[in-house]
Design an enzyme around this catalytic site. Structure first.
Site, mmCIF file in Angstrom:
data_model
loop_
_atom_site.group_PDB
_atom_site.id
_atom_site.type_symbol
_atom_site.label_atom_id
_atom_site.label_comp_id
_atom_site.label_asym_id
_atom_site.label_seq_id
_atom_site.Cartn_x
_atom_site.Cartn_y
_atom_site.Cartn_z
ATOM 1 N N ASN A 210 -24.508 -0.260 -1.247
ATOM 2 C CA ASN A 210 -24.862 -0.232 -2.666
ATOM 3 C C ASN A 210 -23.606 -0.040 -3.516
ATOM 4 O OD1 ASN A 210 -27.171 -0.038 -4.583
ATOM 5 N ND2 ASN A 210 -26.417 2.037 -4.974
ATOM 6 N N HIS A 247 -25.625 -1.879 -13.606
ATOM 7 C CA HIS A 247 -25.554 -1.135 -14.873
ATOM 8 C C HIS A 247 -24.779 -2.019 -15.848
ATOM 9 C CE1 HIS A 247 -27.058 2.550 -13.082
ATOM 10 N NE2 HIS A 247 -26.159 2.464 -12.116
HETATM 11 C C1 XIL Z 1 -26.340 9.287 -11.850
HETATM 12 C C2 XIL Z 1 -27.565 10.025 -12.342
HETATM 13 O O1 XIL Z 1 -28.350 9.141 -13.086
HETATM 14 C C3 XIL Z 1 -27.164 11.209 -13.166
HETATM 15 O O2 XIL Z 1 -28.294 12.015 -13.467
HETATM 16 C C4 XIL Z 1 -26.128 12.060 -12.444
HETATM 17 O O3 XIL Z 1 -25.673 13.082 -13.300
HETATM 18 C C5 XIL Z 1 -24.970 11.220 -11.984
HETATM 19 O O4 XIL Z 1 -25.447 10.156 -11.180
HETATM 20 N N1 XIL Z 1 -24.409 5.122 -9.601
HETATM 21 C C6 XIL Z 1 -25.259 5.735 -8.707
HETATM 22 C C7 XIL Z 1 -26.195 6.788 -9.187
HETATM 23 O O5 XIL Z 1 -25.328 5.343 -7.532
HETATM 24 O O6 XIL Z 1 -26.437 7.770 -8.220
HETATM 25 C C8 XIL Z 1 -25.714 7.426 -10.461
HETATM 26 O O7 XIL Z 1 -26.737 8.297 -10.931
HETATM 27 C C9 XIL Z 1 -25.369 6.371 -11.482
HETATM 28 C C10 XIL Z 1 -24.269 5.471 -10.974
#
Ligand code: XIL
Length: 478
Positions: A210, A247
């Site tokens: 991932n 994202h």
């Molecule tokens: C993020 C969460 O959404 C937050 O609550 C936390 O503080 C930090 O992590 N990539 C990932 C996720 O694989 O686990 C992350 O999630 C966002 C980026």
């Protein structure tokens, strides 16, 4: 949560189809699900995705399961969940050797009791490590990481649809290099070691790599991840899927070649899953981007599901960017309508598996060198077979991966015999049938891997307790 062999949920009702089909597909070792009939207009994301054989999920937080607006949307719209933080290393192993599954269990129990699938996130990652692990390096860290993977994946065995085994192992920027982290410094093979341990611990879960910023096919990081997956498939390292976090924002926009990226990974013989989707913006522009992402997934048979990273904008880790499908009050946004209508007009996944060896849709990058040295044993004698073993060990246990190579006449069937060291025992075998667990153990081929072409190889593996050092495999074939 004491029964590690619990069967994945089977329920009647709108969400049951996905859960039971997933069970069958996993049990049969096939990649695809399908709904047979033409699409009716479904009124929820999960039902609309399910009629194409896919899931539609959300990242959720255990501490919000008492918020009725949140839970109502979750239960109505989604048929898969990911723990936003509760299965990360700092949550599940806060002190070395002391595991805490209480928050993860709240999420898993909520999901399973409602027939939702669960994506496990994440077993090995440079971030959100507990303090004890952040301070570790070298072989102690390697062992601690493998033990973590084994313990957590074993605990949730039978309950996880897909595991993000390794998260975010590549650097940003143009180098295509691995991210420098304490895990990377344990040796370049840390990723495959984690995947082998995860396969041993939960052979029924799909195992995913991932990452973020692997959406744009022309970016070096995407090519680096592609090379990793291609190398793993070529060498028989267990990997079943690639998770594109996706994202999207102004710095990392939804790319026009996203579909090429999805199809190129899929052509390597892995599923692709969109695992953490959020798209900053609002109104029509945001809706169009969501529609594009959904249509791209639906166009690729092996794009098996989409997860959005939160429910309401206010639940998002990037709430300032209002990147999700529901507003702060839980109302559907234009992005929701676009997503639902795209899912409803989507085509079902084909009933027959697509070829897994189709060429990439764009020229493949140059081959990366193997990340581990080839076995040092002599080539197999003609007409017979040979076997080599590689070990991942930690205090009290090991995973052995055995590579069987056919001689010049190929094989119809084969068996590998090994003496398991005294004090050690085989607990779990995959891609072979074991007779016995201690002393001299014979591993025979299973139905799908008995035939090996001349000079070709296949792999099987087993997990054991004790030390696996000093095993010498001997192979015979017919
Ligand atoms: C993020 C969460 O959404 C937050 O609550 C936390 O503080 C930090 O992590 N990539 C990932 C996720 O694989 O686990 C992350 O999630 C966002 C980026």
């Amino acid at each position: 949560m004491t029964d590690h062999h619990a069967i994945r949920p089977r329920r009647r009702g709108p969400r049951a189809a996905l859960a039971s089909v997933a069970v069958v597909a996993l049990a049969a070792g096939t990649a695809l699900l399908y709904a047979s009939s033409a699409n009716a207009a479904e009124s929820t994301l999960g039902a609309a995705a399910a009629q194409t054989g896919r899931y539609f999920g959300a990242a959720i937080a255990a501490h919000k399961l008492g918020d009725s607006t949140y839970v109502n949307i979750l239960n109505r719209e989604f048929n898969s969940v990911t723990a936003e933080n509760e299965m990360k290393i700092n949550a599940t192993e806060p002190q070395q050797g002391r595991f805490d599954f209480s928050s993860g269990d709240r999420i898993v129990n909520h999901a399973i009791s409602r027939g939702m699938a669960v994506r496990g996130h994440t077993l090995a990652w440079h971030s959100q490590q507990p303090a004890w692990m952040e301070q570790m390096e070298g072989s102690a860290l390697r062992q601690a990481m493998l033990n973590h993977v084994t313990q957590v994946a074993s605990y949730y065995r039978g309950k996880i649809h897909s595991w993000d085994v390794v998260n975010e192992a590549f650097d940003d920027g143009n180098s295509g290099a691995r991210r420098n982290s304490n895990l990377q410094r344990t040796g370049n093979d840390w990723i495959e070691a984690a995947f082998r341990a995860a396969r041993a611990a939960d052979p029924g879960a799909k195992l995913c790599y991932n990452d973020y910023n692997i959406d744009n096919w022309s970016w070096a990081k995407t090519q680096a991840a592609y090379n990793l997956v291609r190398d793993f498939k070529q060498r028989g390292v267990p990997i079943d899927c690639v998770g594109l976090q996706s994202h999207f924002n102004a710095q990392s926009p939804y790319p026009s070649n996203y579909r090429t990226t999805l199809s190129s990974f899929a052509a390597l013989g892995v599923d692709v899953q969109i695992t953490e989707l959020d798209i900053e913006g609002s109104g029509t522009a945001q809706a169009n981007a969501y529609r594009g992402v959904v249509n791209d997934c639906l166009a690729i048979a092996r794009c098996t599901g989409i997860t959005v990273w939160g429910i309401r904008d206010s639940d998002s880790w990037r709430s300032y960017g209002t990147p999700l499908l529901f507003d702060n009050n839980g109302n559907k946004k234009p992005a929701y309508d676009a997503t639902l209508s795209a899912l409803n007009s989507g085509t079902p996944v084909p009933t027959t598996a697509p070829p897994t060896t189709a060429p990439p849709t764009t020229a493949p990058p140059t081959t990366a060198p193997p990340t581990t040295a080839p076995p040092t044993t002599a080539p197999p004698p003609p007409g017979n077979c040979s076997a080599t073993v590689s070990l991942n060990q930690w205090p009290g246990g090991f995973v052995a991966t055995v590579r069987v190579t056919a001689g010049s006449s190929g094989t119809n069937s084969w068996a590998v015999t090994m003496t398991i060291p005294s004090g050690a025992a085989v607990t779990n075998t995959w891609n072979a049938q074991a007779s016995g667990s201690t002393g001299s153990v014979r591993f025979a081929n299973v139905s799908y891997n008995g035939r090996i072409g001349a000079g070709q190889s296949t792999e099987f593996g087993f997990q054991g307790t004790g030390s696996g050092s000093g095993m010498t495999p001997s192979c015979s074939s017919s």
